[in-house]
Design an enzyme around this catalytic site. Structure first.
Site, PDB file in Angstrom:
ATOM      1  N   ASP A 369       0.878  -1.189   0.083  1.00  0.00           N
ATOM      2  CA  ASP A 369       0.033  -0.009  -0.138  1.00  0.00           C
ATOM      3  C   ASP A 369       1.018   1.525  -0.133  1.00  0.00           C
ATOM      4  O   ASP A 369       1.964   1.149   0.349  1.00  0.00           O
ATOM      5  CB  ASP A 369      -0.739  -0.009   1.203  1.00  0.00           C
ATOM      6  CG  ASP A 369      -2.245   0.876   1.021  1.00  0.00           C
ATOM      7  OD1 ASP A 369      -2.268   1.857   0.010  1.00  0.00           O
ATOM      8  OD2 ASP A 369      -3.264   0.614   1.746  1.00  0.00           O
ATOM      9  N   HIS A 370       0.291   2.084  -0.328  1.00  0.00           N
ATOM     10  CA  HIS A 370       0.973   3.770  -0.207  1.00  0.00           C
ATOM     11  C   HIS A 370       0.959   4.087   0.940  1.00  0.00           C
ATOM     12  O   HIS A 370      -0.279   3.867   1.563  1.00  0.00           O
ATOM     13  CB  HIS A 370       0.397   4.576  -1.227  1.00  0.00           C
ATOM     14  CG  HIS A 370       0.617   4.098  -2.867  1.00  0.00           C
ATOM     15  ND1 HIS A 370      -0.399   4.090  -3.835  1.00  0.00           N
ATOM     16  CD2 HIS A 370       1.830   3.609  -3.493  1.00  0.00           C
ATOM     17  CE1 HIS A 370       0.207   3.883  -5.033  1.00  0.00           C
ATOM     18  NE2 HIS A 370       1.426   3.573  -4.733  1.00  0.00           N
ATOM     19  N   TRP A 569      -5.070   3.207   1.449  1.00  0.00           N
ATOM     20  CA  TRP A 569      -6.389   2.246   0.806  1.00  0.00           C
ATOM     21  C   TRP A 569      -5.900   2.053  -0.770  1.00  0.00           C
ATOM     22  O   TRP A 569      -6.999   1.969  -1.213  1.00  0.00           O
ATOM     23  CB  TRP A 569      -7.478   2.954   1.457  1.00  0.00           C
ATOM     24  CG  TRP A 569      -7.709   3.640   2.667  1.00  0.00           C
ATOM     25  CD1 TRP A 569      -7.011   3.092   3.792  1.00  0.00           C
ATOM     26  CD2 TRP A 569      -8.521   4.541   3.147  1.00  0.00           C
ATOM     27  NE1 TRP A 569      -7.273   3.805   4.825  1.00  0.00           N
ATOM     28  CE2 TRP A 569      -8.206   4.910   4.505  1.00  0.00           C
ATOM     29  CE3 TRP A 569      -9.277   5.420   2.304  1.00  0.00           C
ATOM     30  CZ2 TRP A 569      -8.854   6.007   5.193  1.00  0.00           C
ATOM     31  CZ3 TRP A 569     -10.097   6.504   3.104  1.00  0.00           C
ATOM     32  CH2 TRP A 569      -9.808   6.617   4.725  1.00  0.00           C
ATOM     33  N   HIS A 570      -4.790   1.702  -1.047  1.00  0.00           N
ATOM     34  CA  HIS A 570      -4.478   1.072  -2.236  1.00  0.00           C
ATOM     35  C   HIS A 570      -3.809  -0.178  -2.288  1.00  0.00           C
ATOM     36  O   HIS A 570      -2.893  -0.546  -2.598  1.00  0.00           O
ATOM     37  CB  HIS A 570      -3.498   2.108  -2.927  1.00  0.00           C
ATOM     38  CG  HIS A 570      -4.028   3.602  -2.969  1.00  0.00           C
ATOM     39  ND1 HIS A 570      -2.963   4.663  -3.480  1.00  0.00           N
ATOM     40  CD2 HIS A 570      -5.253   4.010  -3.178  1.00  0.00           C
ATOM     41  CE1 HIS A 570      -3.829   5.766  -3.480  1.00  0.00           C
ATOM     42  NE2 HIS A 570      -5.139   5.367  -3.244  1.00  0.00           N
ATOM     43  N   LEU A 571      -4.646  -0.882  -1.345  1.00  0.00           N
ATOM     44  CA  LEU A 571      -4.349  -2.369  -1.071  1.00  0.00           C
ATOM     45  C   LEU A 571      -3.905  -3.293  -2.324  1.00  0.00           C
ATOM     46  O   LEU A 571      -4.835  -3.208  -3.190  1.00  0.00           O
ATOM     47  CB  LEU A 571      -5.100  -3.173  -0.107  1.00  0.00           C
ATOM     48  CG  LEU A 571      -5.163  -2.488   1.388  1.00  0.00           C
ATOM     49  CD1 LEU A 571      -6.554  -3.010   1.997  1.00  0.00           C
ATOM     50  CD2 LEU A 571      -4.033  -2.479   2.140  1.00  0.00           C
TER      51      LEU A 571
END
Length: 639
Positions: A369-370, A569-571
């Site tokens: 994730d970021h 929330w860029h899983l």
């Protein structure tokens, strides 16, 4: 039709009651000047707004694909998950009338109120969210309740595209060229660009002319928000003062500053469901089953061939067969969970839970994730930011309902974006590793935002409450190329139990060093004349937990990062794409699960290395490309 209008009128009435802050429990309904009279007068005064809202809400309600009651015993393709990838796949595969497609979604339908861009934060605590959390840590998320960062994931038609911040970014050409170098032929930048173009309908006038990097043919509208705060213009001005261009970051190069390109149309959220499912709701060969949890992929043990799924809808169990393929598009948490429940995963982990092993693969590993920080808060002496107490008033809602303009069209307060290459800062063709995301507000700007984001109450009282009455802004520094990795585990064999998610995102010290660079870029931004003209000053109360360090020192900010940095929330990455020679790979370059026939994973979980992008657009691209692979493998031409 009468029932639809009745439902929408009731919903509208409730929204308007909230808008004008009328109190249902005050006992004032029948008094002169009480609730009933106020509501009647309100409807009279704002007839246009109310009529528009009811009409658009009714249209949205009618266009929502129906929940299929009569499920067939067999389909050609079964797609698990109606998120960003699943919606695209369902559209593309059902283009062929002789293919029957079943799309299964654990959540329910969208709500028109969910499509108001500014109102993103409350969606994170709604039933449209799986409400996942990281496992408690001693190293990160120390300022969050229970030392747990929240991981919102969409449990609704459209998936996370229905609850995200609508930010449309593709990533850098170097990202996809690296995917190809890792052993994934066909995933270089020149290979994936046509798929980004296929799904896009750019509505920004200046960008529509760039036919090499933009398209007007696709289903997904991409636009700027109709409204920008003065801070967005200050952001672009500050970027130029710092030596950077204003850039189309979805064009030829990415380094620079810009307004946000967003997946919205006419000032309204446009989710994957609205873009790809609403227009085809009457296709007879596409069935959609909502509120249905897939618990197992059916796989023949001898031949290792997937042939169907089991799922529960309510208390009823369904078994449905797939003539051609099962496609898992349940996202970076639920896709590995379902594979492991079905016997595909790490042998040691599955044996611990007595799950019979079908294929030993590194499912659940490589979680990425970021990572960003929303705690750097600036206080203003002018009213140029967004505050809930201002934008939730009558005027803003009426402007939005009547014309789809005004502050409610700003995607979750996010008003500008910049990409920065820390290795080659002024190389316009660089490979960005840091993003700056401008928020025209802060946690202090919105009632209960800290609760929704998981920040502890005592921290809010000490750090944010003293500046509630002020206009504030922040910019989130975000690292785009994290080295740290997490993992998704099953908690048990029970498919209804949430998995365990471990992610020490500062396990690699280089990630903290990089994010500290991002913090310094935000502080530099705040010192520019562009922001200083609004009286910008850094909120300098030491943040709780870090008072022992000198305020503003590197040690202070490292402490802040351990307490308040969080996944953006860029899983991604938990069913990694790679060749069979890659021991960490779960799917091949055509997205087929290694060792299992007629089973693919097509969603963000296949991403081998995170692109420098918010992942909604890349996930849709992956689905577009995956759909073409399926057509090719079943001897149908691409188009």
């Amino acid at each position: 039709m009468k029932q639809v209008w009745g439902v929408m009128k009731i919903r509208t009435l409730l929204l308007l009651i909230n808008c004008v802050q009328l109190d249902l429990v005050s006992g004032s309904w029948n008094r002169k000047g009480g609730l009933a009279e106020n509501v009647i007068n309100y409807f009279k005064e704002h007839k246009r707004a109310v009529t528009n809202f009811i009409a658009e809400g009714t249209k949205h309600f009618e266009e929502e694909p129906r929940d299929e009651k009569n499920i067939l015993p067999e389909y050609d393709f079964i797609i698990v998950g109606a998120g960003s990838a699943g919606c695209v796949l369902a559209n593309r595969l059902s283009e062929f009338p002789h293919w029957n497609v079943l799309l299964i979604e654990a959540g329910g339908k969208e709500n028109y109120v969910m499509d108001i861009p500014l109102l993103v934060t409350p969606l994170q605590v709604s039933e449209a969210n799986w409400k996942y959390k990281l496992e408690p840590s001693e190293n990160v998320c120390l300022g969050m309740k229970g030392r747990q960062c929240l991981l919102p994931r969409g449990k609704v038609m459209g998936g996370s595209s229905t609850i995200n911040f609508m930010i449309y970014t593709r990533g850098n050409r170097h990202d996809y060229n690296l995917w190809e170098k890792l052993g994934n032929p066909g995933w270089g930048y020149e290979d994936v660009l046509p798929y980004f173009l296929k799904l896009e309908n750019i509505t920004i006038p200046d960008l529509r002319r760039d036919t090499k990097y933009h398209s007007t043919r696709g289903e997904l509208p991409v636009s700027y928000a109709p409204y920008h705060t003065p801070l967005a213009d200050a952001f672009l001005e500050a970027g130029r003062a710092m030596g950077y261009r204003t850039v189309d970051y979805n064009g030829e190069t990415q380094v620079g500053f810009s307004y946000l390109q967003a997946s919205m149309k006419n000032g309204t959220r446009w989710s994957a469901s609205r873009a790809f499912l609403h227009p085809i709701k009457n296709r007879k060969n596409l069935h959609i089953k909502k509120w249905s949890l897939v618990t197992n992929i059916l796989i023949e043990r001898d031949t290792k061939t997937a042939y169907g799924v089991e799922f529960f809808s309510g208390k009823r169990k369904y078994v449905v067969r797939a003539r051609k393929e099962v496609i898992v598009s349940a996202g970076a948490i639920n896709s590995p969970k379902l594979l492991m429940l079905s016997g595909i995963g790490p042998v040691e982990h599955l044996s611990e839970l007595d799950i019979p092993l079908l294929q030993d693969l590194k499912v659940g590993y490589n979680l990425m994730d970021h990572i960003g920080l929303m705690t750097i808060t600036f206080v203003l002496n002018q009213s140029v930011a967004l505050r809930e107490r201002d934008v939730m008033k009558d005027k803003a809602f009426m402007e939005y309902m009547s014309y789809h303009t005004g502050p409610l069209t700003v995607p979750g307060c996010m008003d500008g974006i910049a990409f920065y290459d820390s290795e080659n800062p002024y190389d316009t063709e660089g490979d960005p590793d840091i993003e700056l995301l401008l928020s025209a507000g802060s946690i202090a700007s919105e009632t209960n935002a800290h609760k929704i984001l998981g920040v502890r109450e005592d921290i809010y009282e000490r750090f944010y409450k003293p500046i509630e009455k002020f206009h504030t802004w922040t910019a989130l520094p975000i690292i785009l190329r994290p080295k740290s990795r997490g993992r998704v585990f099953l908690k048990s064999r029970n498919a209804f139990e949430k998995p365990r998610i471990y992610f020490d995102f500062f396990q690699e010290s280089a990630d903290m060093d990089k994010l500290l660079l991002g913090v310094k870029k935000v502080l530099e931004l705040g010192r520019t004349q562009a922001f200083q003209k609004y009286g910008t000053r850094l909120h300098d109360i030491p943040i709780p937990g870090c008072e022992h360090s000198e305020f503003g020192s590197d040690d202070y900010w490292r402490c802040v990062l351990r307490h308040y940095a969080f996944p953006i929330w860029h899983l991604s990455g938990t069913c990694k794409m790679g060749p069979a020679s890659d021991r960490d790979a779960v799917v091949d370059s055509r997205l087929r699960v290694h060792g299992i026939k007629r089973l693919r994973v097509i969603d963000s979980s296949i991403i081998p290395i995170l692109p420098a992008a918010h992942t909604n657009a890349p996930t849709m691209m992956i689905a577009e490309k995956g759909a073409d692979y399926i057509k090719e493998d079943w001897r149908l031409d691409k188009f």
